[in-house]
Design a protein around this motif. Structure first.
Motif, PDB file in Angstrom:
ATOM      1  N   GLY A  32      -0.671  -0.345 -15.284  1.00 49.46           N
ATOM      2  CA  GLY A  32      -2.008   0.217 -15.193  1.00 49.46           C
ATOM      3  C   GLY A  32      -1.930   1.730 -15.412  1.00 49.46           C
ATOM      4  N   GLU A  33      -2.953   2.456 -15.016  1.00 51.94           N
ATOM      5  CA  GLU A  33      -2.879   3.925 -15.061  1.00 51.94           C
ATOM      6  C   GLU A  33      -3.148   4.422 -13.640  1.00 51.94           C
ATOM      7  N   ALA A  34      -2.046   4.715 -12.933  1.00 53.91           N
ATOM      8  CA  ALA A  34      -2.132   5.033 -11.504  1.00 53.91           C
ATOM      9  C   ALA A  34      -2.927   6.312 -11.247  1.00 53.91           C
ATOM     10  N   GLY A  35      -3.670   6.284 -10.158  1.00 52.10           N
ATOM     11  CA  GLY A  35      -4.378   7.486  -9.716  1.00 52.10           C
ATOM     12  C   GLY A  35      -5.697   7.727 -10.399  1.00 52.10           C
ATOM     13  N   THR A  36      -6.168   6.767 -11.172  1.00 55.04           N
ATOM     14  CA  THR A  36      -7.435   6.963 -11.892  1.00 55.04           C
ATOM     15  C   THR A  36      -8.598   6.224 -11.244  1.00 55.04           C
ATOM     16  N   GLY A  37      -8.329   5.227 -10.423  1.00 53.61           N
ATOM     17  CA  GLY A  37      -9.411   4.382  -9.900  1.00 53.61           C
ATOM     18  C   GLY A  37     -10.103   3.616 -11.019  1.00 53.61           C
ATOM     19  N   PHE A  41      -0.489  -3.854  -5.822  1.00 51.61           N
ATOM     20  CA  PHE A  41      -0.140  -2.544  -5.246  1.00 51.61           C
ATOM     21  C   PHE A  41      -1.397  -1.680  -5.265  1.00 51.61           C
ATOM     22  N   VAL A  42      -1.674  -1.006  -4.184  1.00 45.75           N
ATOM     23  CA  VAL A  42      -2.809  -0.057  -4.177  1.00 45.75           C
ATOM     24  C   VAL A  42      -2.388   1.216  -3.468  1.00 45.75           C
ATOM     25  N   GLY A  43      -2.783   2.330  -4.051  1.00 47.70           N
ATOM     26  CA  GLY A  43      -2.490   3.619  -3.422  1.00 47.70           C
ATOM     27  C   GLY A  43      -3.759   4.408  -3.251  1.00 47.70           C
ATOM     28  N   SER A  44      -4.104   5.137  -4.311  1.00 48.90           N
ATOM     29  CA  SER A  44      -5.267   6.025  -4.275  1.00 48.90           C
ATOM     30  C   SER A  44      -6.538   5.270  -3.891  1.00 48.90           C
ATOM     31  N   GLY A  45      -6.675   4.059  -4.374  1.00 54.52           N
ATOM     32  CA  GLY A  45      -7.892   3.265  -4.143  1.00 54.52           C
ATOM     33  C   GLY A  45      -8.222   3.116  -2.668  1.00 54.52           C
ATOM     34  N   ILE A  46      -7.211   3.168  -1.813  1.00 60.72           N
ATOM     35  CA  ILE A  46      -7.470   3.066  -0.368  1.00 60.72           C
ATOM     36  C   ILE A  46      -7.602   4.460   0.235  1.00 60.72           C
ATOM     37  N   MET A 100       0.822  -1.220   0.000  1.00 63.74           N
ATOM     38  CA  MET A 100       0.000   0.000   0.000  1.00 63.74           C
ATOM     39  C   MET A 100       0.852   1.266   0.000  1.00 63.74           C
ATOM     40  N   ASP A 101       0.493   2.205  -0.870  1.00 61.97           N
ATOM     41  CA  ASP A 101       1.108   3.535  -0.866  1.00 61.97           C
ATOM     42  C   ASP A 101       0.652   4.259   0.387  1.00 61.97           C
ATOM     43  N   VAL A 102       1.587   4.884   1.101  1.00 63.16           N
ATOM     44  CA  VAL A 102       1.218   5.671   2.282  1.00 63.16           C
ATOM     45  C   VAL A 102       2.005   6.976   2.294  1.00 63.16           C
ATOM     46  N   ALA A 158      -0.626  -3.177 -10.617  1.00 63.97           N
ATOM     47  CA  ALA A 158      -0.693  -1.839  -9.993  1.00 63.97           C
ATOM     48  C   ALA A 158      -1.466  -0.898 -10.897  1.00 63.97           C
ATOM     49  N   GLY A 159      -1.879   0.209 -10.310  1.00 63.63           N
ATOM     50  CA  GLY A 159      -2.470   1.289 -11.085  1.00 63.63           C
ATOM     51  C   GLY A 159      -3.945   1.134 -11.371  1.00 63.63           C
ATOM     52  N   GLY A 160      -4.786   1.690 -10.500  1.00 62.82           N
ATOM     53  CA  GLY A 160      -6.222   1.724 -10.781  1.00 62.82           C
ATOM     54  C   GLY A 160      -7.075   0.802  -9.939  1.00 62.82           C
ATOM     55  N   VAL A 209       4.698  -1.337   2.847  1.00 58.02           N
ATOM     56  CA  VAL A 209       4.143  -0.027   2.477  1.00 58.02           C
ATOM     57  C   VAL A 209       5.119   0.671   1.547  1.00 58.02           C
ATOM     58  N   MET A 210       4.591   1.582   0.761  1.00 55.07           N
ATOM     59  CA  MET A 210       5.399   2.371  -0.175  1.00 55.07           C
ATOM     60  C   MET A 210       5.302   3.828   0.285  1.00 55.07           C
ATOM     61  N   ALA A 211       6.429   4.378   0.733  1.00 48.79           N
ATOM     62  CA  ALA A 211       6.412   5.755   1.248  1.00 48.79           C
ATOM     63  C   ALA A 211       6.488   6.739   0.096  1.00 48.79           C
ATOM     64  N   ILE A 263       8.528  -7.194 -10.714  1.00 45.36           N
ATOM     65  CA  ILE A 263       7.859  -6.387 -11.757  1.00 45.36           C
ATOM     66  C   ILE A 263       6.447  -6.108 -11.272  1.00 45.36           C
ATOM     67  N   ARG A 264       5.926  -4.952 -11.655  1.00 50.77           N
ATOM     68  CA  ARG A 264       4.486  -4.693 -11.471  1.00 50.77           C
ATOM     69  C   ARG A 264       3.983  -4.167 -12.794  1.00 50.77           C
ATOM     70  N   THR A 265       2.844  -4.652 -13.226  1.00 54.02           N
ATOM     71  CA  THR A 265       2.265  -4.072 -14.429  1.00 54.02           C
ATOM     72  C   THR A 265       1.850  -2.644 -14.061  1.00 54.02           C
ATOM     73  N   GLU A 284      11.442   2.094  -8.968  1.00 59.19           N
ATOM     74  CA  GLU A 284      11.834   3.067 -10.005  1.00 59.19           C
ATOM     75  C   GLU A 284      10.568   3.306 -10.815  1.00 59.19           C
ATOM     76  N   SER A 285       9.879   4.404 -10.484  1.00 59.16           N
ATOM     77  CA  SER A 285       8.472   4.481 -10.853  1.00 59.16           C
ATOM     78  C   SER A 285       8.107   5.584 -11.839  1.00 59.16           C
ATOM     79  N   GLU A 286       7.261   5.194 -12.793  1.00 53.08           N
ATOM     80  CA  GLU A 286       6.706   6.138 -13.773  1.00 53.08           C
ATOM     81  C   GLU A 286       5.705   7.103 -13.148  1.00 53.08           C
ATOM     82  N   VAL A 287       5.320   6.840 -11.893  1.00 56.08           N
ATOM     83  CA  VAL A 287       4.381   7.741 -11.205  1.00 56.08           C
ATOM     84  C   VAL A 287       5.092   9.058 -10.854  1.00 56.08           C
ATOM     85  N   LEU A 288       6.419   8.997 -10.665  1.00 55.82           N
ATOM     86  CA  LEU A 288       7.206  10.220 -10.475  1.00 55.82           C
ATOM     87  C   LEU A 288       7.670  10.718 -11.847  1.00 55.82           C
TER      88      LEU A 288
HETATM   89  O1  LIG Z   1       2.940   3.725  -8.219  1.00 54.29           O
HETATM   90  C1  LIG Z   1       2.666   2.672  -7.716  1.00 54.29           C
HETATM   91  C2  LIG Z   1       3.548   1.572  -7.855  1.00 54.29           C
HETATM   92  O2  LIG Z   1       4.735   2.184  -8.252  1.00 54.29           O
HETATM   93  C3  LIG Z   1       1.485   2.557  -6.932  1.00 54.29           C
HETATM   94  O3  LIG Z   1       1.648   1.728  -5.867  1.00 54.29           O
HETATM   95  C4  LIG Z   1       0.314   2.160  -7.725  1.00 54.29           C
HETATM   96  O4  LIG Z   1       0.525   2.293  -9.073  1.00 54.29           O
HETATM   97  C5  LIG Z   1      -0.788   2.943  -7.176  1.00 54.29           C
HETATM   98  O5  LIG Z   1      -1.728   3.280  -8.113  1.00 54.29           O
HETATM   99  P1  LIG Z   1      -3.150   3.710  -7.599  1.00 54.29           P
HETATM  100  O6  LIG Z   1      -2.958   5.000  -6.875  1.00 54.29           O
HETATM  101  O7  LIG Z   1      -3.945   3.842  -8.852  1.00 54.29           O
HETATM  102  O8  LIG Z   1      -3.601   2.603  -6.695  1.00 54.29           O
END
Ligand SMILES: O=C(CO)[C@H](O)[C@H](O)COP(=O)(O)O
Length: 291
Positions: free
Chosen positions: A149-154, A232-237, A22-24, A211-213, A41-43, A145-147, A102-106
Protein backbone atom coordinates in the motif's frame (compact mmCIF):
# COMPACT_ATOMS: atom_id res chain seq x y z
CA UNK A 1 9.77 -27.57 19.02
CA UNK A 2 13.11 -25.89 18.24
CA UNK A 3 12.91 -22.09 18.12
CA UNK A 4 13.76 -20.36 14.87
CA UNK A 5 13.04 -23.18 12.43
CA UNK A 6 11.09 -22.41 9.26
CA UNK A 7 8.08 -24.39 10.52
CA UNK A 8 7.98 -22.47 13.82
CA UNK A 9 8.43 -19.05 12.17
CA UNK A 10 5.74 -19.71 9.56
CA UNK A 11 3.40 -21.23 12.16
CA UNK A 12 3.82 -18.24 14.47
CA UNK A 13 2.82 -15.89 11.63
CA UNK A 14 -0.26 -18.03 10.98
CA UNK A 15 -1.42 -17.38 14.54
CA UNK A 16 -2.01 -13.72 13.60
CA UNK A 17 -4.58 -14.72 10.94
CA UNK A 18 -7.81 -12.67 10.93
CA UNK A 19 -6.19 -10.21 13.28
CA UNK A 20 -4.98 -6.62 13.32
CA UNK A 21 -1.37 -5.60 13.98
CA UNK A 22 -1.12 -2.00 15.15
CA UNK A 23 1.80 0.43 14.92
CA UNK A 24 2.44 2.02 18.32
CA UNK A 25 4.94 4.63 19.47
CA UNK A 26 4.41 4.63 23.26
CA UNK A 27 3.47 2.25 26.07
CA UNK A 28 0.14 4.04 26.32
CA UNK A 29 -0.67 3.40 22.65
CA UNK A 30 0.45 -0.22 23.03
CA UNK A 31 -2.08 -0.66 25.84
CA UNK A 32 -4.83 0.90 23.72
CA UNK A 33 -3.96 -1.60 20.97
CA UNK A 34 -3.93 -4.57 23.35
CA UNK A 35 -7.25 -3.58 24.94
CA UNK A 36 -8.80 -3.14 21.50
CA UNK A 37 -7.90 -6.74 20.63
CA UNK A 38 -4.82 -6.28 18.43
CA UNK A 39 -3.00 -9.59 17.87
CA UNK A 40 0.39 -7.83 18.00
CA UNK A 41 1.90 -4.36 18.10
CA UNK A 42 4.66 -2.88 15.97
CA UNK A 43 7.01 -0.63 17.95
CA UNK A 44 8.28 2.39 16.09
CA UNK A 45 9.41 5.96 16.71
CA UNK A 46 6.64 7.58 14.65
CA UNK A 47 3.59 6.31 12.78
CA UNK A 48 4.09 6.46 8.97
CA UNK A 49 2.04 9.70 8.57
CA UNK A 50 4.50 11.42 10.92
CA UNK A 51 7.53 9.78 9.26
CA UNK A 52 6.28 11.26 5.99
CA UNK A 53 5.87 14.71 7.55
CA UNK A 54 9.23 14.67 9.32
CA UNK A 55 11.25 13.65 6.23
CA UNK A 56 14.94 12.87 6.76
CA UNK A 57 16.23 9.42 7.62
CA UNK A 58 13.87 7.07 9.49
CA UNK A 59 15.63 4.32 11.47
CA UNK A 60 14.87 1.45 13.85
CA UNK A 61 13.17 2.78 17.02
CA UNK A 62 15.31 3.48 20.08
CA UNK A 63 15.96 0.55 22.41
CA UNK A 64 14.32 2.38 25.31
CA UNK A 65 11.16 2.89 23.26
CA UNK A 66 10.99 -0.77 22.23
CA UNK A 67 11.67 -1.93 25.82
CA UNK A 68 8.96 0.40 27.14
CA UNK A 69 6.48 -1.16 24.71
CA UNK A 70 7.62 -4.73 25.43
CA UNK A 71 7.10 -4.14 29.14
CA UNK A 72 3.66 -2.60 28.66
CA UNK A 73 1.88 -5.46 26.86
CA UNK A 74 1.62 -9.23 26.85
CA UNK A 75 0.81 -9.59 23.13
CA UNK A 76 3.72 -10.12 20.68
CA UNK A 77 5.85 -7.06 19.91
CA UNK A 78 7.23 -6.50 16.43
CA UNK A 79 9.72 -3.80 15.44
CA UNK A 80 11.00 -2.41 12.17
CA UNK A 81 14.47 -2.41 10.65
CA UNK A 82 15.69 -0.60 7.57
CA UNK A 83 15.85 -2.70 4.38
CA UNK A 84 19.20 -4.51 4.32
CA UNK A 85 20.26 -3.38 7.81
CA UNK A 86 21.66 -6.65 9.14
CA UNK A 87 22.99 -4.95 12.29
CA UNK A 88 19.66 -3.39 13.31
CA UNK A 89 18.17 -6.87 12.81
CA UNK A 90 20.80 -8.49 15.08
CA UNK A 91 20.11 -5.84 17.74
CA UNK A 92 16.35 -6.50 17.66
CA UNK A 93 16.91 -10.25 17.73
CA UNK A 94 19.17 -9.93 20.78
CA UNK A 95 16.63 -7.63 22.43
CA UNK A 96 14.03 -10.38 22.09
CA UNK A 97 11.35 -8.83 19.89
CA UNK A 98 8.89 -11.40 18.58
CA UNK A 99 8.98 -10.42 14.88
CA UNK A 100 11.00 -8.06 12.69
CA UNK A 101 9.52 -5.99 9.88
CA UNK A 102 12.14 -5.24 7.20
CA UNK A 103 10.21 -2.21 6.14
CA UNK A 104 10.11 0.28 3.28
CA UNK A 105 8.54 2.74 5.73
CA UNK A 106 12.06 3.29 7.13
CA UNK A 107 14.86 4.68 4.96
CA UNK A 108 16.66 1.76 3.24
CA UNK A 109 20.19 0.99 4.45
CA UNK A 110 21.13 -1.06 1.38
CA UNK A 111 20.13 -0.07 -2.14
CA UNK A 112 20.59 -3.58 -3.56
CA UNK A 113 20.15 -6.33 -1.02
CA UNK A 114 17.57 -7.34 1.55
CA UNK A 115 18.50 -9.21 4.72
CA UNK A 116 19.13 -12.98 4.48
CA UNK A 117 16.33 -13.73 6.92
CA UNK A 118 17.11 -17.47 7.05
CA UNK A 119 20.14 -16.51 9.10
CA UNK A 120 18.05 -15.35 12.08
CA UNK A 121 16.02 -17.22 14.69
CA UNK A 122 13.48 -14.39 14.91
CA UNK A 123 10.84 -14.39 12.13
CA UNK A 124 10.53 -11.55 9.60
CA UNK A 125 7.68 -9.89 7.71
CA UNK A 126 8.35 -7.97 4.48
CA UNK A 127 6.32 -5.79 2.10
CA UNK A 128 5.47 -6.65 -1.52
CA UNK A 129 3.51 -5.15 -4.39
CA UNK A 130 3.28 -8.23 -6.59
CA UNK A 131 3.84 -11.98 -6.63
CA UNK A 132 7.47 -11.76 -7.79
CA UNK A 133 8.42 -9.42 -4.96
CA UNK A 134 6.55 -11.54 -2.39
CA UNK A 135 8.32 -14.73 -3.53
CA UNK A 136 11.75 -13.05 -3.55
CA UNK A 137 11.19 -12.03 0.08
CA UNK A 138 10.02 -15.55 0.97
CA UNK A 139 13.11 -16.98 -0.76
CA UNK A 140 15.21 -14.76 1.54
CA UNK A 141 13.36 -16.22 4.54
CA UNK A 142 10.35 -13.94 5.22
CA UNK A 143 7.78 -15.94 7.22
CA UNK A 144 5.02 -13.42 6.55
CA UNK A 145 4.22 -11.01 3.70
CA UNK A 146 2.23 -7.79 3.80
CA UNK A 147 1.22 -5.94 0.70
CA UNK A 148 2.74 -2.46 0.85
CA UNK A 149 0.00 0.00 0.00
CA UNK A 150 1.17 3.59 0.53
CA UNK A 151 1.74 3.95 4.27
CA UNK A 152 0.82 7.13 6.08
CA UNK A 153 -1.62 8.43 3.49
CA UNK A 154 -4.97 7.21 4.85
CA UNK A 155 -5.65 6.33 1.22
CA UNK A 156 -6.57 2.69 0.58
CA UNK A 157 -6.14 2.74 -3.22
CA UNK A 158 -2.56 1.40 -3.29
CA UNK A 159 -3.30 -1.35 -0.76
CA UNK A 160 -6.17 -2.48 -2.98
CA UNK A 161 -3.99 -2.32 -6.09
CA UNK A 162 -1.25 -4.46 -4.50
CA UNK A 163 -3.61 -7.05 -3.01
CA UNK A 164 -5.48 -7.40 -6.32
CA UNK A 165 -2.18 -7.72 -8.18
CA UNK A 166 -0.91 -10.54 -5.91
CA UNK A 167 -4.27 -12.35 -6.03
CA UNK A 168 -4.53 -12.02 -9.84
CA UNK A 169 -1.04 -13.45 -10.28
CA UNK A 170 -1.85 -16.35 -7.92
CA UNK A 171 -4.94 -17.16 -10.03
CA UNK A 172 -2.83 -16.95 -13.19
CA UNK A 173 -0.26 -19.40 -11.79
CA UNK A 174 -2.99 -21.76 -10.59
CA UNK A 175 -4.30 -22.11 -14.13
CA UNK A 176 -0.90 -22.20 -15.79
CA UNK A 177 0.28 -25.42 -17.49
CA UNK A 178 3.41 -26.89 -15.82
CA UNK A 179 5.58 -26.22 -18.90
CA UNK A 180 5.03 -22.44 -18.56
CA UNK A 181 6.16 -22.16 -14.94
CA UNK A 182 9.91 -21.76 -15.55
CA UNK A 183 9.47 -18.94 -18.07
CA UNK A 184 6.90 -17.22 -15.85
CA UNK A 185 9.21 -17.50 -12.80
CA UNK A 186 11.98 -15.88 -14.86
CA UNK A 187 9.63 -13.10 -15.96
CA UNK A 188 8.59 -12.17 -12.42
CA UNK A 189 12.05 -12.73 -10.91
CA UNK A 190 10.99 -15.48 -8.52
CA UNK A 191 12.42 -18.96 -7.77
CA UNK A 192 10.59 -21.59 -9.79
CA UNK A 193 10.10 -23.92 -6.79
CA UNK A 194 8.14 -21.19 -5.01
CA UNK A 195 6.05 -20.49 -8.11
CA UNK A 196 5.29 -24.24 -8.27
CA UNK A 197 4.30 -24.15 -4.58
CA UNK A 198 1.89 -21.26 -5.23
CA UNK A 199 0.35 -23.30 -8.05
CA UNK A 200 -0.09 -26.28 -5.73
CA UNK A 201 -1.46 -24.29 -2.77
CA UNK A 202 -3.48 -21.67 -4.68
CA UNK A 203 -2.06 -19.04 -2.31
CA UNK A 204 1.26 -17.71 -1.01
CA UNK A 205 3.17 -20.26 1.09
CA UNK A 206 3.04 -17.83 4.07
CA UNK A 207 0.31 -15.54 5.43
CA UNK A 208 -0.32 -12.35 3.51
CA UNK A 209 -1.60 -9.29 5.37
CA UNK A 210 -2.64 -5.92 3.94
CA UNK A 211 -0.88 -2.69 5.00
CA UNK A 212 -0.56 0.95 4.13
CA UNK A 213 -3.52 3.30 4.02
CA UNK A 214 -6.20 1.57 6.11
CA UNK A 215 -8.13 4.45 7.73
CA UNK A 216 -11.64 3.16 8.49
CA UNK A 217 -13.31 -0.10 9.57
CA UNK A 218 -14.69 -0.40 6.02
CA UNK A 219 -11.15 -0.12 4.59
CA UNK A 220 -10.08 -3.00 6.82
CA UNK A 221 -13.12 -5.06 5.77
CA UNK A 222 -12.38 -4.30 2.11
CA UNK A 223 -8.88 -5.74 2.41
CA UNK A 224 -10.28 -8.91 3.99
CA UNK A 225 -12.87 -9.18 1.19
CA UNK A 226 -10.00 -9.06 -1.30
CA UNK A 227 -8.39 -12.09 0.34
CA UNK A 228 -6.05 -10.62 2.92
CA UNK A 229 -5.23 -12.83 5.93
CA UNK A 230 -5.28 -9.84 8.30
CA UNK A 231 -4.41 -6.16 8.45
CA UNK A 232 -1.63 -3.82 9.63
CA UNK A 233 -2.76 -0.35 10.69
CA UNK A 234 -0.72 2.55 11.97
CA UNK A 235 -1.64 6.10 11.12
CA UNK A 236 -5.29 5.17 10.55
CA UNK A 237 -5.71 4.59 14.29
CA UNK A 238 -3.38 6.99 16.00
CA UNK A 239 -4.03 9.93 13.63
CA UNK A 240 -7.82 9.53 13.95
CA UNK A 241 -9.86 11.66 16.36
CA UNK A 242 -10.61 8.78 18.75
CA UNK A 243 -7.88 6.09 18.59
CA UNK A 244 -9.50 3.85 21.22
CA UNK A 245 -12.79 3.57 19.35
CA UNK A 246 -11.15 3.37 15.93
CA UNK A 247 -8.81 0.59 17.10
CA UNK A 248 -11.68 -1.51 18.48
CA UNK A 249 -13.81 -0.93 15.39
CA UNK A 250 -11.02 -1.98 13.01
CA UNK A 251 -10.45 -5.21 14.98
CA UNK A 252 -14.19 -5.95 14.83
CA UNK A 253 -14.38 -5.11 11.12
CA UNK A 254 -11.63 -7.61 10.32
CA UNK A 255 -13.47 -10.34 12.24
CA UNK A 256 -16.89 -9.57 10.71
CA UNK A 257 -15.88 -8.33 7.25
CA UNK A 258 -18.47 -10.57 5.58
CA UNK A 259 -21.41 -9.39 7.68
CA UNK A 260 -22.67 -6.02 6.34
CA UNK A 261 -25.24 -5.58 9.16
CA UNK A 262 -22.49 -5.93 11.75
CA UNK A 263 -20.28 -3.58 9.74
CA UNK A 264 -22.97 -0.88 10.01
CA UNK A 265 -22.89 -1.14 13.80
CA UNK A 266 -19.10 -1.31 13.89
CA UNK A 267 -18.74 1.77 11.69
CA UNK A 268 -21.11 3.86 13.80
CA UNK A 269 -19.57 6.38 16.19
CA UNK A 270 -15.94 5.73 15.39
CA UNK A 271 -15.24 9.44 15.28
CA UNK A 272 -13.42 11.25 12.51
CA UNK A 273 -10.95 9.23 10.40
CA UNK A 274 -7.46 10.58 9.72
CA UNK A 275 -7.08 13.10 6.92
CA UNK A 276 -6.23 11.40 3.60
CA UNK A 277 -3.60 12.26 0.99
CA UNK A 278 -3.83 11.92 -2.79
CA UNK A 279 -1.21 9.55 -4.18
CA UNK A 280 -0.23 11.72 -7.20
CA UNK A 281 0.52 14.67 -4.95
CA UNK A 282 3.06 12.79 -2.79
CA UNK A 283 6.75 13.71 -2.89
CA UNK A 284 7.83 10.26 -1.70
CA UNK A 285 6.34 6.90 -2.63
CA UNK A 286 7.46 4.57 0.16
CA UNK A 287 6.19 1.56 -1.79
CA UNK A 288 8.97 2.00 -4.38
CA UNK A 289 11.62 1.03 -1.82
CA UNK A 290 12.66 -2.63 -1.97
CA UNK A 291 13.92 -4.73 -4.90
O1 LIG B 1 4.73 -0.02 7.94
C1 LIG B 1 3.86 -0.79 8.26
C2 LIG B 1 4.05 -2.18 8.08
O2 LIG B 1 5.43 -2.28 7.92
C3 LIG B 1 2.68 -0.30 8.87
O3 LIG B 1 2.19 -1.14 9.83
C4 LIG B 1 1.63 0.03 7.89
O4 LIG B 1 2.11 0.10 6.61
C5 LIG B 1 1.02 1.25 8.40
O5 LIG B 1 0.57 2.09 7.41
P1 LIG B 1 -0.48 3.18 7.80
O6 LIG B 1 0.22 4.13 8.71
O7 LIG B 1 -0.86 3.78 6.49
O8 LIG B 1 -1.60 2.45 8.48
Amino acid sequence: MEKGTWVVKKGFAEMFKNGVIMDVTTAEQAKIAEEAGAVAVMALERVPADIRKAGGVARMASISKIKEIMEAVSIPVMAKVRIGHIAEARVLEALGVDFIDESEVLTPADDKYHINKHDYKVPFVCGARNLGEALRRIAEGAAMIRTKGEAGTGNIVEAVKHMRQVMDEIRLVQNMPEEELVTYAKQIGAPVDLVAEVKKLGRLPVVNFAAGGVATPADAALMMMLGSDGVFVGSGIFKSKDPKRMAKAIVEAVLHYDDPEKLVKISEDVGEAMEGLEIDKLDVHLQERGW
